[in-house]
Design an enzyme around this catalytic site. Sequence first.
Site: not given
Length: 146
Positions: A58-60, A106, A131
């Site tokens: 749950g981030h980039s 992802r 992020v």
Amino acid sequence: MNSHAISSIDRCRIIELDRNRHANGSLTVFENGAAYCPFDVRRVYYLYDVPADASRGGHSHYEAEGLIVALSGSFDVVLDDGKQPPRRYSLNRPYRGLYITAGIWRTLDNFSGGAVCMVLTSHRYSAADYVRDYDTFKRLTHGDKI
């Protein structure tokens, strides 16, 4: 440079790692400088004991690239570049890894019992490289400065 504005899930791909089969078991070796990985590894971590109904990720990242490998069991990785429909990859072999460029959102889900997820990254941990808010990610993919 805003990696999110130029990122594309088309650059992400499954990578076959070296696999050495023997009568008494198989061996996969990962070495920096190997032709199959586009970055030198600076950090390795793994996830385990993830409940079947949980999700991770749950981030980039602004800069970090990654390679995700299912060492045991299986799980899915959903990749999103903010421009085209997300893609789902099912990982279930310890000699296959999913290469993810910087700027890609992802999420990992659908963990089987006993799944172990190993992540190799191009950078050491830095909270500033993450992020974690999807709306911010979407703004970055459209070239906005945050």
